[in-house]
Design a protein around this motif. Structure first.
Motif, mmCIF file in Angstrom:
data_model
loop_
_atom_site.group_PDB
_atom_site.id
_atom_site.type_symbol
_atom_site.label_atom_id
_atom_site.label_comp_id
_atom_site.label_asym_id
_atom_site.label_seq_id
_atom_site.Cartn_x
_atom_site.Cartn_y
_atom_site.Cartn_z
ATOM 1 N N ASP A 122 0.833 -1.205 0.000
ATOM 2 C CA ASP A 122 0.000 0.000 0.000
ATOM 3 C C ASP A 122 0.868 1.256 0.000
ATOM 4 O OD1 ASP A 122 -2.516 -1.222 -0.058
ATOM 5 O OD2 ASP A 122 -2.545 -1.486 2.114
ATOM 6 N N ARG A 126 1.111 4.255 -2.829
ATOM 7 C CA ARG A 126 1.017 5.682 -2.512
ATOM 8 C C ARG A 126 2.214 6.445 -3.056
ATOM 9 N NH1 ARG A 126 -0.826 3.469 2.500
ATOM 10 N NH2 ARG A 126 1.218 3.826 3.462
ATOM 11 N N ARG A 129 1.850 6.885 -6.824
ATOM 12 C CA ARG A 129 0.798 7.870 -7.092
ATOM 13 C C ARG A 129 1.297 9.294 -6.849
ATOM 14 N NH1 ARG A 129 -4.414 9.711 -3.967
ATOM 15 N NH2 ARG A 129 -5.808 10.135 -5.723
ATOM 16 N N GLU A 139 -4.054 13.103 -11.199
ATOM 17 C CA GLU A 139 -4.523 12.329 -10.048
ATOM 18 C C GLU A 139 -5.012 10.982 -10.565
ATOM 19 O OE1 GLU A 139 -4.300 12.833 -6.983
ATOM 20 O OE2 GLU A 139 -3.995 14.988 -6.689
ATOM 21 N N ALA A 164 -3.812 2.631 -3.935
ATOM 22 C CA ALA A 164 -3.889 4.018 -3.474
ATOM 23 C C ALA A 164 -4.771 4.790 -4.441
ATOM 24 C CB ALA A 164 -2.499 4.649 -3.406
ATOM 25 N N GLY A 165 -5.606 5.663 -3.900
ATOM 26 C CA GLY A 165 -6.431 6.505 -4.734
ATOM 27 C C GLY A 165 -7.633 5.802 -5.323
ATOM 28 N N GLU A 223 -8.534 10.920 -2.003
ATOM 29 C CA GLU A 223 -7.598 10.518 -0.954
ATOM 30 C C GLU A 223 -6.922 9.195 -1.341
ATOM 31 O OE1 GLU A 223 -6.983 12.511 1.527
ATOM 32 O OE2 GLU A 223 -8.517 13.905 0.818
ATOM 33 N N ASP A 224 -5.782 8.930 -0.691
ATOM 34 C CA ASP A 224 -5.101 7.648 -0.941
ATOM 35 C C ASP A 224 -5.971 6.473 -0.515
ATOM 36 O OD1 ASP A 224 -2.754 8.588 -2.096
ATOM 37 O OD2 ASP A 224 -1.757 8.850 -0.158
#
Length: 447
Positions: A122, A126, A129, A139, A164-165, A223-224
């Motif tokens: 994870d 992140r 990203r 994004e 993530a995201g 958000e992540d």
């Protein structure tokens, strides 16, 4: 960029990014991916999802380790054995995933080395990203994937081990279908579906470790987010967390004598399933020398235990010569059977009804009875282990063997039925204390 409210798309595109070179320790994956995007001529857009093979993440993070023996590397990454068949092991690894060989990979690595999964997939997602946001101003969602087998299904597929995201799980519970039915169980593993879509265009042999999915922005988030961890089922809700032989061994090891129970009623069907397992035990001459009396009503339990207590008090007075005060102190101690909401009385049925052979001499007749007693013990062990597998605690107490006639009379049992103790059954009132280590070596003699 999606926010969880974007309308669901009806079509999407997926393609592999070309030109990513062999990744080495210390490489910046975001820069390599950004360069590949530039070469592709197809710029990334907000709401795209990058599907990244964990192998290049592991290489960039220095997870390539020397290992002449892959099995040792698997041991080091394993926290729990789930199943084994020959050399193949399904285990839970240190990242919490249940998979073959703990994710230790010996393909596409130099001889004498193996590749471990990212330490924190994870966090890796992140990082990629954030790097793409800084380099390209977009994004995107990121899924880090690895290849898994699946229970009940042949073939391998990529699944998400980091994210993530985006929402790894899309909870549709509460939605209503076209017929007006409310969805009660539908939670879609969106991250895994994205991983599978990306795997259709990626490939080890083709050296295409990254794919782009476009058109599913409703799955992405600003958000992540919590990553891919919500996809992994926790032990409490996992009905298939052990393989067959491991489940049997675990049940045997976890079976403990429970002396305190809750008031929760016991499911009689669960006890009957345990009896069905009990009667598969080995017995001499292909016989079935056991019967199980299920004492389910509170009235029957109380009558049985009160009668056994009276018989015990008579023995202490008439045989042991104890006075009333001493008897009262002795019999005042807690009674595990009386505290249980359910009792099982296993009975030995020997003689002609049980199928025992008749012998003219006492020596062989005694040996015959001993064989049947051992068979009952094997059946009781099956019962206790199966009860543990049902989440029920138990305690096998020998007290009925000291007042067999009383038990037969109270329970209206045939004369040939020999009560072999009583088993208290119920939900444990507290977790079992750690079992002291006990080596088998002290119980073994080799000739």
């Amino acid at each position: 960029m999606g926010d969880g409210l974007t309308d669901r798309q009806t079509a999407f595109r997926v393609w592999a990014l070309p030109g990513i070179p062999e990744v080495r320790e210390g490489d910046d994956l975001a820069k390599l991916i950004a360069a590949s995007v530039g070469e592709s001529g197809e710029p990334l857009e907000d709401g795209d999802v990058l599907v990244v093979t964990s192998k290049i993440v592991s290489k960039a993070e220095g997870r390539l380790v020397a290992a002449d023996d892959r099995e040792e590397a698997i041991d080091a990454e394993t926290v729990r054995l789930v199943a084994r068949r020959g050399p193949t092991r399904i285990v839970q690894n240190r990242q919490g995933f249940v998979m073959a060989a703990a994710g230790v990979d010996a393909s596409n690595t130099a001889p004498g080395t193996v590749l471990l999964l990212p330490e924190d997939p994870d966090a890796s997602a992140r990082g990629v990203r954030a790097g793409l946001r800084e380099l390209l101003g977009v994004e995107v969602g990121v899924v880090v994937t690895d290849t898994f087998g699946r229970p009940w299904r042949n073939g391998l597929t990529d699944v998400a081990i980091g994210a993530a995201g985006l929402r790894a799980l899309e909870d549709r519970r509460g939605d209503v279908d076209p017929f007006g039915n409310e969805l009660a169980l539908t939670v879609t593993a969106s991250a895994d579906e994205l991983a599978g879509a990306g795997d259709l265009v990626k490939g080890k042999v083709e050296q295409l470790p990254v794919a782009v999915v476009r058109g599913l922005a409703h799955l992405t988030t600003r958000e992540d987010g919590p990553g891919a961890r919500p996809v992994a089922r926790d032990a409490a809700s996992d009905m298939f967390r052990l393989g067959t032989s491991e489940a049997i061994r675990e049940a045997v090891l976890q079976r403990r004598t429970v002396r305190e129970f809750t008031d929760e009623p016991v499911d009689g069907a669960a006890v009957r399933r345990a009896v069905a397992a009990a009667v598969t035990a080995p017995a001499p001459h292909h016989t079935t020398p056991w019967r199980f009396v299920l004492v389910e009503s509170a009235e029957a339990r109380t009558r049985l235990l009160d009668s056994m207590l009276a018989a015990w008090r008579r023995d202490l007075a008439e045989i042991d010569g104890w006075d009333e005060e001493r008897i009262a102190r002795r019999t005042r101690r807690g009674d595990v059977l009386r505290g249980a909401p359910y009792l099982v009385v296993p009975c030995l049925v020997a003689g002609a009804e049980g199928g025992a052979h008749g012998y003219p001499d006492a020596r062989r007749a005694a040996a015959e009875r001993e064989m049947f007693v051992v068979a009952v013990g094997a059946a009781v062990e099956n019962l206790l282990v199966t009860l543990a597998g049902e989440g029920l605690g138990s305690a096998w107490v020998s007290s009925t063997m000291f007042c067999r006639e009383t038990v037969r009379e109270v329970l209206a049992l045939p004369e040939a039925w020999d009560p072999m103790g009583a088993i208290a059954v119920g939900r444990p009132a507290a977790p079992a204390k750690p079992r002291p280590a006990r080596s088998a070596d002290s119980f073994i003699e080799v000739r």
